[in-house]
Design a protein around this motif. Structure first.
Motif, PDB file in Angstrom:
ATOM      1  N   CYS A  19       2.236 -13.061   7.140  1.00 23.04           N
ATOM      2  CA  CYS A  19       1.721 -13.587   8.359  1.00 23.04           C
ATOM      3  C   CYS A  19       1.987 -12.192   8.712  1.00 23.04           C
ATOM      4  CB  CYS A  19       2.276 -14.996   9.332  1.00 23.04           C
ATOM      5  SG  CYS A  19       2.465 -16.550   8.504  1.00 23.04           S
ATOM      6  N   PRO A  20       0.842 -11.222   8.893  1.00 30.29           N
ATOM      7  CA  PRO A  20       1.268  -9.872   9.424  1.00 30.29           C
ATOM      8  C   PRO A  20       0.817  -9.911  11.249  1.00 30.29           C
ATOM      9  CG  PRO A  20      -0.660  -9.720   7.949  1.00 30.29           C
ATOM     10  CD  PRO A  20       0.084 -10.964   7.656  1.00 30.29           C
ATOM     11  N   LEU A  21       1.264  -9.176  12.303  1.00 30.51           N
ATOM     12  CA  LEU A  21       1.053  -8.663  13.093  1.00 30.51           C
ATOM     13  C   LEU A  21       1.522  -7.530  12.998  1.00 30.51           C
ATOM     14  CD1 LEU A  21       2.115 -10.413  16.327  1.00 30.51           C
ATOM     15  CD2 LEU A  21       1.921  -8.019  15.948  1.00 30.51           C
ATOM     16  N   PRO A  22      -0.040  -6.355  13.085  1.00 30.19           N
ATOM     17  CA  PRO A  22       0.522  -5.317  13.176  1.00 30.19           C
ATOM     18  C   PRO A  22       0.985  -4.564  14.282  1.00 30.19           C
ATOM     19  CG  PRO A  22      -2.078  -5.686  12.676  1.00 30.19           C
ATOM     20  CD  PRO A  22      -1.574  -6.742  12.769  1.00 30.19           C
ATOM     21  N   THR A  23       1.936  -3.560  14.235  1.00 32.43           N
ATOM     22  CA  THR A  23       2.076  -3.300  15.664  1.00 32.43           C
ATOM     23  C   THR A  23       1.128  -1.523  16.018  1.00 32.43           C
ATOM     24  OG1 THR A  23       4.162  -1.348  14.776  1.00 32.43           O
ATOM     25  CG2 THR A  23       4.681  -3.996  15.168  1.00 32.43           C
ATOM     26  N   ALA A  24       1.136  -0.814  14.582  1.00 31.00           N
ATOM     27  CA  ALA A  24       0.274   0.087  14.863  1.00 31.00           C
ATOM     28  C   ALA A  24      -0.958  -0.056  14.102  1.00 31.00           C
ATOM     29  CB  ALA A  24       0.698   1.218  15.013  1.00 31.00           C
ATOM     30  N   ILE A  25      -2.031   0.692  13.711  1.00 28.75           N
ATOM     31  CA  ILE A  25      -2.759   0.867  12.460  1.00 28.75           C
ATOM     32  C   ILE A  25      -2.579   2.044  12.080  1.00 28.75           C
ATOM     33  CG2 ILE A  25      -5.457   0.909  11.511  1.00 28.75           C
ATOM     34  CD1 ILE A  25      -3.541  -1.682  11.829  1.00 28.75           C
ATOM     35  N   LEU A  26      -2.203   2.482  10.806  1.00 26.01           N
ATOM     36  CA  LEU A  26      -2.636   3.754  10.630  1.00 26.01           C
ATOM     37  C   LEU A  26      -3.407   4.501   9.570  1.00 26.01           C
ATOM     38  CD1 LEU A  26       0.700   3.681  11.752  1.00 26.01           C
ATOM     39  CD2 LEU A  26       0.649   5.897  11.245  1.00 26.01           C
ATOM     40  N   SER A  27      -3.993   5.624   9.209  1.00 26.74           N
ATOM     41  CA  SER A  27      -4.300   5.971   8.222  1.00 26.74           C
ATOM     42  C   SER A  27      -3.794   6.510   6.877  1.00 26.74           C
ATOM     43  CB  SER A  27      -6.061   6.948   8.752  1.00 26.74           C
ATOM     44  OG  SER A  27      -4.458   8.442   8.153  1.00 26.74           O
ATOM     45  N   ALA A  28      -2.739   6.677   7.599  1.00 26.95           N
ATOM     46  CA  ALA A  28      -1.573   7.143   6.089  1.00 26.95           C
ATOM     47  C   ALA A  28      -0.147   7.134   6.959  1.00 26.95           C
ATOM     48  CB  ALA A  28      -1.559   8.240   5.652  1.00 26.95           C
ATOM     49  N   GLN A  29       0.865   6.642   6.401  1.00 22.81           N
ATOM     50  CA  GLN A  29       1.694   6.581   6.813  1.00 22.81           C
ATOM     51  C   GLN A  29       2.382   8.773   7.535  1.00 22.81           C
ATOM     52  OE1 GLN A  29       5.378   8.592   5.711  1.00 22.81           O
ATOM     53  NE2 GLN A  29       4.430   8.717   3.645  1.00 22.81           N
ATOM     54  N   THR A  30       3.482   8.546   8.908  1.00 20.06           N
ATOM     55  CA  THR A  30       3.246   9.865   9.582  1.00 20.06           C
ATOM     56  C   THR A  30       4.440  11.024   8.782  1.00 20.06           C
ATOM     57  OG1 THR A  30       5.513   8.637  10.006  1.00 20.06           O
ATOM     58  CG2 THR A  30       3.243   8.347  11.492  1.00 20.06           C
ATOM     59  N   LEU A  81       0.588  -1.149  10.052  1.00 14.24           N
ATOM     60  CA  LEU A  81      -0.104  -1.015   9.035  1.00 14.24           C
ATOM     61  C   LEU A  81      -0.623   0.046   8.487  1.00 14.24           C
ATOM     62  CD1 LEU A  81      -1.684  -2.724   6.751  1.00 14.24           C
ATOM     63  CD2 LEU A  81      -3.533  -2.967   7.868  1.00 14.24           C
ATOM     64  N   SER A  82      -0.246   0.795   7.495  1.00 17.07           N
ATOM     65  CA  SER A  82      -0.607   2.179   7.144  1.00 17.07           C
ATOM     66  C   SER A  82      -1.544   1.570   5.911  1.00 17.07           C
ATOM     67  CB  SER A  82       0.749   3.662   6.805  1.00 17.07           C
ATOM     68  OG  SER A  82       1.766   3.378   8.001  1.00 17.07           O
ATOM     69  N   GLY A  83      -2.458   2.777   5.787  1.00 11.49           N
ATOM     70  CA  GLY A  83      -4.032   3.022   5.002  1.00 11.49           C
ATOM     71  C   GLY A  83      -3.129   3.282   3.422  1.00 11.49           C
ATOM     72  N   LEU A  84      -2.478   4.575   3.316  1.00 10.60           N
ATOM     73  CA  LEU A  84      -1.720   4.942   2.377  1.00 10.60           C
ATOM     74  C   LEU A  84      -0.567   4.865   2.777  1.00 10.60           C
ATOM     75  CD1 LEU A  84      -4.637   8.090   1.587  1.00 10.60           C
ATOM     76  CD2 LEU A  84      -3.934   5.944   0.533  1.00 10.60           C
ATOM     77  N   LEU A 113       3.517  -2.922   6.554  1.00 10.06           N
ATOM     78  CA  LEU A 113       3.099  -4.112   6.208  1.00 10.06           C
ATOM     79  C   LEU A 113       2.693  -4.414   4.617  1.00 10.06           C
ATOM     80  CD1 LEU A 113       0.750  -4.932   9.011  1.00 10.06           C
ATOM     81  CD2 LEU A 113       3.367  -6.628   8.073  1.00 10.06           C
ATOM     82  N   THR A 114       2.173  -3.295   4.423  1.00 17.92           N
ATOM     83  CA  THR A 114       1.385  -3.210   3.030  1.00 17.92           C
ATOM     84  C   THR A 114       2.257  -3.688   1.974  1.00 17.92           C
ATOM     85  OG1 THR A 114       0.197  -1.062   2.993  1.00 17.92           O
ATOM     86  CG2 THR A 114       1.000  -1.607   0.408  1.00 17.92           C
ATOM     87  N   ALA A 115       3.963  -2.803   2.089  1.00 15.47           N
ATOM     88  CA  ALA A 115       4.730  -3.443   1.009  1.00 15.47           C
ATOM     89  C   ALA A 115       5.368  -4.620   1.145  1.00 15.47           C
ATOM     90  CB  ALA A 115       5.880  -2.162   1.405  1.00 15.47           C
ATOM     91  N   ALA A 116       5.496  -4.971   2.306  1.00 17.94           N
ATOM     92  CA  ALA A 116       6.338  -6.717   3.484  1.00 17.94           C
ATOM     93  C   ALA A 116       5.192  -7.481   2.558  1.00 17.94           C
ATOM     94  CB  ALA A 116       5.932  -6.753   4.265  1.00 17.94           C
ATOM     95  N   SER A 170      -1.783  14.680   8.294  1.00 17.13           N
ATOM     96  CA  SER A 170      -2.396  14.169   8.961  1.00 17.13           C
ATOM     97  C   SER A 170      -2.867  13.083   9.082  1.00 17.13           C
ATOM     98  CB  SER A 170      -3.733  15.187   8.470  1.00 17.13           C
ATOM     99  OG  SER A 170      -5.242  14.488  10.056  1.00 17.13           O
ATOM    100  N   TYR A 171      -3.115  12.189  10.386  1.00 25.32           N
ATOM    101  CA  TYR A 171      -2.995  10.831   9.983  1.00 25.32           C
ATOM    102  C   TYR A 171      -4.386  10.663  11.733  1.00 25.32           C
ATOM    103  CZ  TYR A 171       0.988  11.728  12.643  1.00 25.32           C
ATOM    104  OH  TYR A 171       2.084  11.106  12.831  1.00 25.32           O
ATOM    105  N   TYR A 172      -4.713   9.079  11.213  1.00 25.28           N
ATOM    106  CA  TYR A 172      -5.575   7.788  12.435  1.00 25.28           C
ATOM    107  C   TYR A 172      -3.841   7.072  12.983  1.00 25.28           C
ATOM    108  CZ  TYR A 172      -7.861   4.970  15.703  1.00 25.28           C
ATOM    109  OH  TYR A 172      -8.023   4.322  15.874  1.00 25.28           O
TER     110      TYR A 172
END
Length: 299
Positions: free
Chosen positions: A33-44, A10-13, A18-21, A48-50
């Motif tokens: 039915c989402p199951l996040p494998t990672a949480i990111l502030s923005a895609q890689t 799940l990428s915020g930006l 998941l945002t697309a799916a 810069s991203y968390y």
């Protein structure tokens, strides 16, 4: 209503994963039915991203879903953070897959002849295990080669591919697709293949391609049968297009739609979204302007 368990980041930006799916699968009349494998502030792709790896939480979510007797009609896997997480995802399949459950694996491993930083041979081997259980796999050409040959041979084969004339290039791509379909015993859709349809490369020189020369091909392989779905290439490489494509194919798979029909729908949808994105001048990392055309996926 049919349900698809979507295991992806799940990428915020960046309008990907998941945002697309969730957007695509929902508008196509299937519950995501989402199951996040990672949480990111923005895609890689951003500078810069968390990033927060969700491997340790997968088991907790599985236990809760098992209590609720969750029975997805489809399972869709995308970005996986490493081989340990991929092993958890294999356990997810063992737990929730039933005889009629459809599985789509989008093996996120690399692009443009190079592996992503997350790539390891152990992760690639786990991706092969997932692909063996899939109804459909949707690698790009680089990922197809990694699934078949690993890191060791990809440089040599990629060089041969990029040096081939258009007709020979297509023959080689079809051979790769046939090998994928045979090895993993399902349908293989090799996505986003750059095709050069006109002109000849002068011996010893790289010909400069124009936009009019370039197409994007998606190659559907079932056993020894191959079908190309080709569109005009416009703009560059944008975040999330592979996720949007795979999501259309996955929702169609669960609904019983022929893969070629879903691929053509996905290509029409993305062509319009990319055209608007080019006109708007959107940065590639921001993703494509797909929202306007979501309703067409339910037609």
């Amino acid at each position: 209503m049919k349900k698809i368990a979507v295991l992806n980041d799940l990428s915020g930006l960046g309008k990907c994963s998941l945002t697309a799916a969730i957007s695509v699968i929902s508008v196509m009349g299937v519950q995501a039915c989402p199951l996040p494998t990672a949480i990111l502030s923005a895609q890689t792709g951003f500078s810069s991203y968390y990033y927060d790896d969700y491997t340790e939480h997968i088991g907790e979510i599985m236990r809760e879903w098992k209590k609720m007797d969750f029975r997805p009609d489809g399972i869709y896997t995308g970005f996986l953070a490493g081989d340990v997480q991929a092993e958890r995802v294999l356990e997810f399949l063992d737990t929730f897959r039933e005889e009629d459950t459809k599985i789509l694996v989008d093996p996120v491993l690399g692009d443009n002849g190079e592996e992503y930083p997350i790539y390891t041979e152990k992760l690639c081997e786990k991706m092969r295990c997932l692909a063996e259980q899939a109804s459909i796999i949707t690698p790009n050409l680089t990922e197809a080669l990694l699934l078949l040959y690993g890191r060791g041979r990809i440089r040599q084969i990629w060089q041969q591919l990029t040096g081939a004339e258009p007709e020979r290039f297509r023959e080689m791509a079809e051979q790769i697709g046939a090998e994928l379909a045979e090895r993993f015993r399902g349908e293989a859709v090799i996505t986003g293949i750059d095709l050069r349809d006109t002109g000849k490369r002068e011996p010893g020189r790289n010909r400069q391609n124009t936009d009019a020369d370039m197409k994007i091909g998606n190659l559907i392989c079932r056993g020894t049968d191959a079908e190309w779905v080709v569109s005009q290439k416009e703009g560059g490489s944008y975040s999330g297009t592979g996720d949007l494509f795979a999501s259309v194919v996955c929702a169609g798979m669960v609904k019983g739609t022929d893969t070629a029909v879903s691929v053509k729908k996905a290509v029409r949808f993305l062509s319009k979204a990319i055209h608007d994105t080019v006109l708007e001048g959107t940065d590639r990392n921001e993703g494509v302007c797909f929202e306007t055309y979501l309703h067409e996926l339910n037609e």
